[in-house]
Design a protein around this motif. Structure first.
Motif, short mmCIF file in Angstrom:
data_model
loop_
_atom_site.label_atom_id
_atom_site.label_comp_id
_atom_site.label_asym_id
_atom_site.label_seq_id
_atom_site.Cartn_x
_atom_site.Cartn_y
_atom_site.Cartn_z
N ALA A 1 40.05 36.19 25.80
CA ALA A 1 39.27 36.29 27.03
C ALA A 1 39.37 35.00 27.83
O ALA A 1 39.47 33.91 27.25
CB ALA A 1 37.80 36.59 26.71
N ARG A 2 39.33 35.15 29.14
CA ARG A 2 39.35 33.99 30.02
C ARG A 2 37.95 33.42 30.17
O ARG A 2 36.98 34.16 30.42
CB ARG A 2 39.85 34.40 31.41
CG ARG A 2 40.12 33.23 32.36
CD ARG A 2 40.20 33.71 33.79
NE ARG A 2 38.88 33.84 34.38
CZ ARG A 2 38.63 34.48 35.51
NH1 ARG A 2 39.61 35.10 36.15
NH2 ARG A 2 37.41 34.55 36.00
N GLY A 3 37.84 32.10 30.02
CA GLY A 3 36.57 31.45 30.25
C GLY A 3 36.33 31.24 31.73
O GLY A 3 37.27 31.28 32.55
N VAL B 1 43.19 32.50 36.35
CA VAL B 1 42.22 33.02 37.31
C VAL B 1 42.16 34.55 37.32
O VAL B 1 41.43 35.13 38.12
CB VAL B 1 42.53 32.50 38.73
CG1 VAL B 1 42.41 31.00 38.80
CG2 VAL B 1 43.91 32.96 39.20
N THR B 2 42.92 35.20 36.45
CA THR B 2 42.97 36.67 36.43
C THR B 2 42.62 37.20 35.05
O THR B 2 42.36 36.45 34.11
CB THR B 2 44.37 37.17 36.80
OG1 THR B 2 45.30 36.78 35.76
CG2 THR B 2 44.84 36.60 38.13
N ALA B 3 42.64 38.52 34.95
CA ALA B 3 42.56 39.17 33.65
C ALA B 3 43.80 38.79 32.83
O ALA B 3 44.77 38.21 33.34
CB ALA B 3 42.48 40.68 33.82
N LEU B 4 43.77 39.13 31.55
CA LEU B 4 44.86 38.77 30.64
C LEU B 4 45.60 40.02 30.18
O LEU B 4 45.07 41.13 30.22
CB LEU B 4 44.29 38.05 29.41
CG LEU B 4 43.51 36.75 29.67
CD1 LEU B 4 42.83 36.29 28.39
CD2 LEU B 4 44.44 35.66 30.20
N THR B 5 46.81 39.81 29.72
CA THR B 5 47.55 40.85 29.03
C THR B 5 48.19 40.22 27.80
O THR B 5 48.48 39.02 27.78
CB THR B 5 48.63 41.49 29.94
OG1 THR B 5 49.17 42.65 29.30
CG2 THR B 5 49.76 40.52 30.23
N PRO C 1 38.17 32.57 43.75
CA PRO C 1 38.96 33.70 43.25
C PRO C 1 38.38 34.32 41.98
O PRO C 1 38.09 33.62 41.01
CB PRO C 1 40.34 33.06 42.99
CG PRO C 1 40.39 31.90 43.93
CD PRO C 1 38.99 31.37 43.97
N GLY C 2 38.20 35.63 42.04
CA GLY C 2 37.70 36.36 40.89
C GLY C 2 36.20 36.27 40.70
O GLY C 2 35.66 36.87 39.76
N VAL C 3 35.51 35.56 41.60
CA VAL C 3 34.07 35.36 41.41
C VAL C 3 33.26 35.81 42.64
O VAL C 3 32.41 36.69 42.54
CB VAL C 3 33.75 33.88 41.09
CG1 VAL C 3 32.23 33.68 40.93
CG2 VAL C 3 34.48 33.44 39.83
N HIS C 4 33.50 35.19 43.81
CA HIS C 4 32.64 35.45 44.97
C HIS C 4 33.34 35.03 46.25
O HIS C 4 34.22 34.15 46.24
CB HIS C 4 31.33 34.68 44.82
CG HIS C 4 30.30 35.02 45.87
ND1 HIS C 4 29.97 36.32 46.21
CD2 HIS C 4 29.51 34.21 46.64
CE1 HIS C 4 29.04 36.30 47.14
NE2 HIS C 4 28.74 35.04 47.42
N ASP D 1 47.86 38.81 40.98
CA ASP D 1 46.95 39.41 40.01
C ASP D 1 47.58 39.32 38.63
O ASP D 1 48.67 38.77 38.46
CB ASP D 1 46.65 40.87 40.37
CG ASP D 1 45.24 41.29 40.01
OD1 ASP D 1 44.76 40.89 38.92
OD2 ASP D 1 44.59 42.00 40.80
N ALA D 2 46.87 39.87 37.64
CA ALA D 2 47.35 39.79 36.27
C ALA D 2 48.66 40.54 36.09
O ALA D 2 48.92 41.53 36.78
CB ALA D 2 46.29 40.38 35.33
N PRO D 3 49.51 40.09 35.18
CA PRO D 3 50.76 40.80 34.92
C PRO D 3 50.55 41.96 33.95
O PRO D 3 49.50 42.08 33.31
CB PRO D 3 51.63 39.71 34.27
CG PRO D 3 50.63 38.88 33.50
CD PRO D 3 49.39 38.87 34.37
#
Length: 535
Positions: free
Chosen positions: A462-464, A493-497, A126-129, A199-201
């Protein structure tokens, strides 16, 4: 001689009849074969054989270079375009209506075990490939299809390999498309799975009362709010009627009268909107926003101008950003139109700022890994041509985030293993050179960061690559700084808010590997973060 010629003609007629009969029989067999082989419709049921045939089509008819901002046709009817990247390729093979990413692709399928993989199933990080499974060869070896780079390929790997397609084998998750048809004509039952965050909130705060909104795996927009500042979030509930096909991340606006408005894109590439009838009330039915709005591929962003008019913007399958606005406050939306002109395809969710004079600025990731920007010359006017921001800006790997301070714009984006930033020296000035903001022990440029402004500084989170979340505080003319983990127990596993309370406490949210929206807040302004908890 006459009798001999007669027999020859008779024999020739018999031979011709036999050949004709054979040809007719063959035609009948071909016709019967064609009738027996079902051809799927976009978004409908599909056989495993057709999935593999569609995957092979891009191997035999290369769609063009890998490009997340460009689309190419599959073997179906004209106009069925799919994004030229790993998940767009799998979506083409499955004949989906949409081109989801490697995370949201799971919304169309259900998890299975590695030994149960069959032709046409897929493996995703998820989020990569993501890759499409072809078939087992024995002794743990298998073949697969991939568009992780140019060209599209058919390759071989093994369950004992450390990496598959340049990514750790252990990170791949096997899935089966919910509408796959088995060779015997049956459709496997889809296991009942919990409705999880896809997905991200998006977050909003009013009088220190926090509300979160997220699209879940059932295709609906869900929301939860604090009853009072500092309290626990209430129960999550679906918002509006007529949903069920949403993907991505919704846009949320608190209107000037206090009501909430939401905008989200569907799997069919259309943006729908809804709003509360009264402050704190229920949301009305989801309605299409504007006309000529099909083909949206990026999550929308929205803004309300000082006049009360709302404008919505999103990237499209043609690699442009399109926008639509109301003619009068509370009125209907007009027709979607292309914003500015760009020399490259624009992808993902654009970033938006509203200047003090009501002009709009937009910033988007280019398919060439640069960030581009445009703005209106005067309020309500046409947008200028898109231009690259700053110098030394190659290598951007995420959507941008834009922050406005006294009409001076600063933009942040993931850049490989770090987060990079570029800023203006002053309002309206040219952008400086991009600057990497340092790095931690794990790559930090894998997902769109979130940035929270505070007096004289920006807090960047940022997410590592390993699902941990890291934070750094930089001056408002950013410089490299130290990154440190925030909270404990994150598996994002998603973008952040993120958002900031009136008391100066920062809170950060994302969706975790368990499909829950999780969050953490500082205990005091500038202090440490607590344990990540499911909300």
């Amino acid at each position: 001689m006459a009798r001999t010629n007669s027999r020859s003609r008779s024999s020739g007629r018999a031979g011709t009849s036999a050949v004709l009969a054979l040809l007719l029989a063959m035609i009948g067999l071909v016709a019967a074969s064609t009738q027996a082989t079902a051809v799927s419709v976009r978004g409908g049921e599909i056989s495993r054989a057709e999935i593999i045939a569609r995957a092979q089509y891009w191997v035999d008819h290369q769609p063009g270079p890998y490009d997340q901002g460009r689309f190419s046709p599959g073997p179906g009817p004209a106009g069925e375009l799919y994004r030229r990247d790993c998940s767009g390729y799998v979506a083409m093979a499955l004949h989906l209506k949409d081109s989801p990413n490697s995370s949201t692709l799971r919304n169309y399928a259900h998890p299975i075990d590695w030994p149960d993989l069959k032709p046409g199933d897929f493996l995703t990080i998820p989020g990569v490939h993501t890759i499409l499974f072809h078939q087992w060869l024995g002794n743990g070896q298998f073949t697969y299809y991939s568009f992780g780079s140019t060209p599209v390929k058919h390759a071989t790997s093994s369950t004992s390999a450390r990496t598959i397609d340049s990514h750790a084998r252990a990170r791949y998750e096997p899935y089966r498309y919910n509408k796959v048809v088995e060779p015997d004509g049956s459709t496997p039952p889809v296991p009942v799975t919990p409705v999880v965050a896809a997905d991200a909130p998006s977050a909003i705060i009013d009088a220190d009362r926090i509300s979160l909104y997220a699209i879940r795996s059932d295709g609906n927009v869900w929301g939860a709010s604090q009853a009072a500042a500092g309290g626990s979030l209430g129960a999550w509930q679906t918002l509006g009627s007529g949903g069920g096909s949403f993907v991505g991340r919704p846009a949320v606006l608190r209107l000037s009268d206090g009501r909430i408005a939401l905008y989200a894109r569907t799997t069919g590439g259309v943006v729908l909107g809804t709003n509360q009838s009264v402050v704190g009330g229920t949301f009305g039915p989801w309605m299409a926003i504007g006309t000529s709005g099909a083909g949206v591929t990026g999550d929308p962003v929205a803004v309300q101008l000082s006049s009360g008019v709302i404008a919505v913007y999103a990237t499209t399958q043609s690699g442009t950003v399109a926008g639509v606005s109301q003619s009068v406050p509370g009125g209907v939306f007009g027709s979607w139109t292309t914003i500015g002109s760009a020399a490259t395809s624009l992808v993902g969710r654009p970033a938006l700022v509203r200047f003090s004079d009501d002009r709009i600025g937009l910033y988007a990731q280019g398919a060439d890994s640069y960030v581009y920007g445009t703005e209106q010359a005067t309020p309500g006017s046409a947008f200028r041509a898109w231009a690259r921001l700053g110098s030394n800006g190659a290598g951007v790997t995420t959507e941008p985030v834009a922050v406005l301070e006294n009409d001076r714009v600063t933009v942040f984006a993931g850049a490989g293993g770090t987060v990079a930033s570029v800023t203006q020296a002053g309002p309206g000035a040219a952008f400086d050179s991009w600057l990497n903001l340092g790095s931690g022990p794990t790559p930090l440029g894998t997902a769109t960061p979130t940035v929270i402004a505070s007096p004289g500084a920006y807090s960047v989170y940022a997410r590592g690559a390993d699902g941990t979340v890291w934070g750094s505080t930089v001056p408002n003319h950013p410089e490299p700084s130290v990154w440190a983990p925030i909270g404990s127990g994150a598996s994002i596993v998603t973008a952040l808010t993120g958002l900031r309370t009136s008391g100066g406490v920062n809170c950060v949210y994302g969706a975790n590997s368990g499909g829950a929206i999780a969050g953490t807040c500082q205990s005091v302004p500038g202090g440490g973060f607590g344990t990540w908890s499911n909300l």
